[in-house]
Structure formats: C-alpha cells, structure tokens
Design an enzyme around this catalytic site. Sequence first.
Site, mmCIF file in Angstrom:
data_model
loop_
_atom_site.group_PDB
_atom_site.id
_atom_site.type_symbol
_atom_site.label_atom_id
_atom_site.label_comp_id
_atom_site.label_asym_id
_atom_site.label_seq_id
_atom_site.Cartn_x
_atom_site.Cartn_y
_atom_site.Cartn_z
ATOM 1 C CG HIS A 355 -5.618 -14.812 10.863
ATOM 2 N ND1 HIS A 355 -5.177 -13.587 10.438
ATOM 3 C CD2 HIS A 355 -4.541 -15.452 11.343
ATOM 4 C CE1 HIS A 355 -3.872 -13.501 10.636
ATOM 5 N NE2 HIS A 355 -3.463 -14.624 11.193
ATOM 6 C CE LYS A 543 -12.219 -4.882 0.821
ATOM 7 N NZ LYS A 543 -11.583 -4.864 2.110
ATOM 8 N NE ARG A 544 -9.487 -14.738 -2.825
ATOM 9 C CZ ARG A 544 -9.013 -15.962 -2.657
ATOM 10 N NH1 ARG A 544 -7.759 -16.143 -2.296
ATOM 11 N NH2 ARG A 544 -9.767 -17.017 -2.871
ATOM 12 C CE LYS A 549 -12.212 -10.335 2.163
ATOM 13 N NZ LYS A 549 -11.377 -9.444 2.992
ATOM 14 C CB THR A 651 -4.022 -5.559 6.170
ATOM 15 O OG1 THR A 651 -4.253 -6.554 5.160
ATOM 16 C CG2 THR A 651 -3.767 -6.233 7.510
ATOM 17 C CE LYS A 655 -2.089 -4.262 2.194
ATOM 18 N NZ LYS A 655 -2.645 -5.368 1.380
HETATM 19 C C1 LIG Z 1 -3.599 -6.245 1.608
HETATM 20 C C2 LIG Z 1 -3.979 -7.261 0.627
HETATM 21 C C3 LIG Z 1 -5.094 -8.072 0.853
HETATM 22 C C4 LIG Z 1 -5.991 -7.899 2.062
HETATM 23 O O1 LIG Z 1 -6.981 -6.941 1.774
HETATM 24 P P1 LIG Z 1 -8.269 -6.781 2.713
HETATM 25 O O2 LIG Z 1 -8.943 -5.593 2.141
HETATM 26 O O3 LIG Z 1 -7.760 -6.532 4.094
HETATM 27 O O4 LIG Z 1 -9.056 -8.014 2.581
HETATM 28 C C5 LIG Z 1 -5.424 -9.016 -0.098
HETATM 29 N N1 LIG Z 1 -4.687 -9.183 -1.210
HETATM 30 C C6 LIG Z 1 -3.610 -8.417 -1.461
HETATM 31 C C7 LIG Z 1 -2.849 -8.638 -2.725
HETATM 32 C C8 LIG Z 1 -3.213 -7.439 -0.547
HETATM 33 O O5 LIG Z 1 -2.125 -6.703 -0.813
#
Ligand SMILES: *Cc1c(COP(=O)(O)O)cnc(C)c1O
Length: 811
Positions: A355, A543-544, A549, A651, A655
């Site tokens: 990952h 995101k985190r 990032k 991911t 979305k």
């Molecule tokens: C999809 C999702 C992530 C991942 O987000 P990235 O932008 O790909 O880092 C992290 N936390 C939650 C709650 C999510 O639904």
Amino acid sequence: MKLNKEKFKSDYKRKLLNTFAEEIKDASKLHKYFALGGLVRDYVTSNWVNTTKYYKERGEKQVYYFSMEFLIGRLLVSNLLNLGIRDVCFEGLKDLGIDLNELEEVENDAGLGNGGLGRLAACFLDSMASLGIPGHGCGIRYKYGLFEQKIVDGYQVEIPDNWLREGNVWEIRKENKAVEVKFGGRITSTYENGRLTFIHHDYEAVKAVPYDTPIVGYDKNTVNTLRLWSAEPIDEGFDFSTFSRGDYVKAQAYRASVESISQVLYPDDSNREGKLLRLKQQYFFVSAGLQSIIRSYKKAGFSIKDFHKHNAIHINDTHPSVAVAELMRILLDEELLSWEEAWHITTNSMAYTNHTILAEALEKWPVDMFRELLPRIYMIIEEINRRFCEELSRKYVNQGGKINSMSIIQDGLVKMAHLSIVGSHSVNGVAKLHTEILKHQELSNFYDFYPEKFNNKTNGITHRRWLLKANPKLASLINETIGINWIKAPIELNRLESYKNNKGFQDKVYDIKRQNKIQFSNMVKSKYGISLDPNSIFDVQVKRLHAYKRQMLNVLHIMHLYNQLKENPNLDIVPRTFLFGAKASPSYHLAKQIIKLINSVASKVNSDPQINGKLKVLFLENYSVSLAEKIIPCADVSEQISTASKEASGTGNMKFMMNGAITIATLDGANIEIKDAVGEDNIILFGLKASEVLSYHKYGGYSSWDIYNNDIRVNKLLNQLVDGSLAPSHSEFKNIHESLLMFNDEYFVLKDFDAYVKAQEKIDALYRQKSKWQEMSITNIAHSGIFSSDNTIREYSKGIWGTKEIDNISI
Ligand SMILES: *Cc1c(COP(=O)(O)O)cnc(C)c1O
C-alpha cells in the site's frame, strides 16, 4: 428481499415490543434504532446461514481478506439498500411517525481504520458479497476505534472512540468458536516417530473470541461474514490460587494485559509507535483467523493437502504478514506435513497487497522482540529465510550485498514486506504508477527474481455506498435518465456521456449539487454557527493529514488569495468555500500544526469584513465515513494534490469524481487513471511528475530557498507564518516554516506553488462557464464506473484468488 409496507410495520412494532417492551410512542430514538437494526438482522439471518452452509458443503473456494483495519462506517442504510427495502422501510417508518434519516444518525460509525487502507477493505467486503464471491473479512474487534477528533481553540484534541458504548446491533458473539493464541514461552524439540517435533512451553495463552457481522450483497441472497476477534483471558490460564491468596492485583494485571490486545486501534497510518503491542495484535488475529479457517475447512471433510485449492488468504499490507509463518506452523506442527508440502500450500494460498512506498511505513521488527514474543514463529521465519537466501545465492553468485538487501532477517530486524513477498504467489500494487514504482524502484530486486508474482490492481470504491447511498438525489436522476442497470453494472454509467451537453440534464445535475450544498450548509450552520454560501465553489480536501498529501499547499494558496484580496478588495474571483477534514496521528507534531494553521487562517479570513463573502474556510472536525458521505456529494472541486509518487492510489479521488466534482490533481496514484478515463480536458493537472520527484530524490538539485528568495508571493507567505500575522506566538508555526525552508521542503510544496496557483485560476475561469463546467462534471460521473470496487474485486478474483461469482445461493 420482498417486503411490503404493512408487513414491515407490523414486524417493526413487534420487534420493538419484544426487544424493549415498549410501544413506539414511549420509545427513545436509540431504542427505535436498535429495533430497526435488530429487525434488519433478523431479515438476513436465514440467507446468512444458507450462504455459510453452501460454501462449506460445496467446497467453494473462499477468500479471507486479512486486515488490521476495516473502516466500515454505518451499516443500517447500506444494509437496507442492499436488501432492496430502503424505500419501503422509509415509508413504513414515516407512517409510524419515525424519520429513517434521524435513526441513521443514531448509529455510531464502526471506525476501525485510519483511512484509505481500512476503507478499501470495507468497500471490498461490499463488492465481494454483491458479486456473489465467497469472501470474508478477518480482523480485530477493537473496543476503541480511531480516536474521535475535536477542535478546541484550533487544535486537535483526541477523545477515545467508545463506539460500542450502546452495543452493536450487527455483530454476533460466537463464544463456541473461540480459539487459543499463544505468546512467549520457549521451544524444545524431540524426535517423535522419526520426526523432529517442536514443543511450546510456558507460553501465555489468550482466548480469541470471534464476533461475526453479516455482509449483505446487493440484490442477492449472498451474505458473507466479517469476523472480528476479541482478546479475553482464559480461565485456566490464570492460577486462581493466586486469587484465593488475595492477590487480586495480579489477577487484574493479567486480565488487563490480555484485554489490551484488542483494546484500541493504533491511530497511525504508518506505524510510528506501539511496537510490542502492535506485533501482539497482528499475531493475535492472524493466528485466530487461520486456526478457525483450518478448523472449519477440515470439519467439512477436505484434505489439508488441498487447502490452497479451497482457500485464498489475502494480506492487506504487511500488518497480517505473520500469516505466512503461522500457516506454516499449523501445517508443520499440527498437521504434520513436510516442509515442502507446507510451503507449497502456504505460498499458493497467500497473496499480498502493498500500500505504500513511504519508508516509515515498511514494517520491521527487532529480532529480540520478535523472538521473545513468538519463538516458534521466529524459528520458522529463520528457516524460510535460510532457504530463500540459498535460492538467491544460486542465482546471484558472489553478490552478497544484493542477497543481504533481500534477506527477510537483516541487521537485527525482521522485514515483513520481504516475508510477504517470499511467502505469497502474488504481490500487487494499488494503482498503475504505484505498481511500476514497486517493480522498478522500491522492490526491483524482488521483481527481477520473481517477475511472475507482480501485478497491479487499481483500488476502487463501492458505488453503492458512495453514490447510491451518499447521493440519493443524483442516483435518482441517473435512474430516470439511463435506467437502473448501472447499479449492478457500474460501467454503464458511461451512458451518461451522451447527456453531457444536454442542457436539461446539465441543469438537473447542477441543481442537485446545489441542493446538496444547501443541505450541508444547514448542518454546518446548526453545528458550528457558520454560514456557507451555496453559490460559492465548494473546494474540498478531506483525507488523513500528512505532509505528503500537502494540505499545506492548499493553505498557502488560501493565504495567497487572502493577501491578494487585501491588496485589491475588488479582485474578481468566484466566491470560494474551502472545506477541510483530516485527522492527524496524535504523535505527528507537524500534522497537528497544519491543523492549527488551517484553523488560524480560517478565523482570520472568516472574520475579515473586507473579504466580503469571497472566501470562507472551514475545518470540519472528526472526518469519518459518515462525514465523508455528507461532504463529498456537495463538492465542486476535489483536492488530490499529493507530491507525485507518494500517494499509492487514493480512493477519495474516486468518490469525488463519482459525485461530479472536478479534480485538481498531481499526476499521482489513481489520479493518472482518472485522467485517462475522463481525458485531460476534464481534470485540472499541475505540478511535478513522479519521475521528476524521484530524480530530485536521487540527484538533488532542488532548493526551496531559491523559491523563497525569488518568488515574492512565497516570500510573503512564509514570513507570515512566523511574524505574528496568524498567531500571537511567533513560534506557533515554526516547525512548518522550518520544514519548508531549513529542511528543504521534502514534499516540494514551494516547488509546485506557482503551478498550483495557475491551476486554481483555471478552475475559477472554468466555473464561470456554467455549461462547460457541467459538461466536465457529467463526464466525470460518466467515467467513474471503472473505479467501482466491483471491477477491482473481479480482477482480484480472476487474477489472484481463483474464486468464482455465485449467482444464486440455493440450499
Ligand atoms: C475514502 C476515505 C479515506 C481515503 O481518502 P484519500 O483521499 O484516498 O486519502 C480516508 N478516510 C475516510 C473516512 C474515507 O472515507
């Protein structure tokens, strides 16, 4: 399932009565929720039992997805949707004076994951069940999930996530399926019937109790299982004579030490801490999971020698990689197979997903610690490694350095990624670019040696949760426009392509986005007392929080816009609302400073009357699955701005596009594949390429000071971090300032600043062309189907697991 409204209403009233001895008028919201959840569970149980039985009796190949994290979120509405009874329940409850949307809010998120990795596991469960693939989850039932985040004075404060406080209506405790997991002790060997036999003495045994949650397939009678393990003391494991001697304290200490194993999810994406306990957690659920799989496999009457023909074990990142050695242990010590037989079965069962290439996330355990906690497992790893190095030395004659670098045990450390690769038949990355980097950079030695093992499986998201559930208005519009086939065949969303220039359709998509924005703004108003302007561009980064990032790049751009507006209050920009959501690991100081910075910028900007509604900044606390479901459908702009090469896939990016946001992106992770899907005209790209970043890493040549000295915008921005403009204390953001200058901006924030500003100007210009923007938005929705995790799972199933899709479970 078939259910009419009147039947539902009477079922529901009876369930409430039987569970809480209450009528609707007397029941609390919590009781109403639990009654509904319990009823839904009742509805799935017969299919659940049938599914389990069907797999077992027919010897269908089953896959077990081992993961330290399952970031499931809420299950109520998702289960109703998959059962096909959401509307009938909504209407039935309405007749009874109950609002389903309110009950949904009662459910605590199952937040048993940090971010993308755990959410991926949850999306995969949904897709496996919905495709009819015999696939189950195996993990830990943490008593406390990822911490709940509060923002106090702009700072992150962490609160324990006591998600089980009111109970969990979805899980079933299976005490009768408990197994024992052994830690510590010492190993002796003897010859027994001519076979070298190992005996484990003086170990500490822990009872692993499974809690099963049904995973309901969409419009299918498949119900798979998520099995999460809880650690409990073994009665016999504790000497009660100590207790009778009054040594109550010792009894308590034993209990606490055992229970700590499944007490809390480590709030960290990249293993900064928690060494020993974390290793204990890993072995605990892996051993429990494998023992229970083998027990049930043997009970069905199959030969252990065919184990890999009926079972696939998937390890999600290296966290469960001790599974390689644990399966070997069971096959050797309990099933008494030869090494060669055991190794054949193990490597043909195991598959590993990598990952990340971030160095700090590559797990390594000190040999001392490992050997002490898992003495027999360590012996087995030593033997795996001895044989592996021998094999290497046959190919790489006189290349000790190379062999050393590939060794599983090296410099006093056990390298879990190496164990995973050697012990699996498949190693996959999670996006095309990521897999290429693995093959040609990070793991190139392994790729040269085992080219046939490496493959790519680009991540995906379940369109059922992230579109059908999260954005019901858009889903209805899609249904009206192209029918409902896309729900089962998400690729058919591409039929929307022919509507991208249809004015009527564009207006409807625009209107839905606007309604979602208004709905979200109402929530924000009541929760934070802040008014958002639904006519502004909603620009979202959730995101985190991590330096790679680059939330920092986003903040610097906002500060820059603010500076521009201060100089020229008439500056013509489309009003923007910048929304952030992000948890920082509690020990990650820089990340926490960035949260504070976002909040400081927000209070400065939001309270400045001169800004006149052109800018608004809001940090939403406690980013989680249920918050993501609310915020993503109202985003106009999706921020996917990681330093190229650092985000393995992402991911969140998928979305957002599925909900019609336009992505502003670096060519990183799956952003590249989004670009390929929608075309360069329908995504806003900027910044360094991965090859350029990797080349700077290798050869140097970047100086953030040069940019600081030559770009007056950047000069001003960095000075503002430490001159009291944003915080009374000049040292508040000192670490950020240092990371960008003294430490030469490891993530190329300043390097990409100019390109990012220009990309944002492009967004501003495009948004003014309403029809053009809507066309782009529709194009994104239309091409999001390939990112459904249904496609991803199909590829895993065909390419790695060898499982099949079962159309209809019939007993
Ligand atoms: C999809 C999702 C992530 C991942 O987000 P990235 O932008 O790909 O880092 C992290 N936390 C939650 C709650 C999510 O639904």
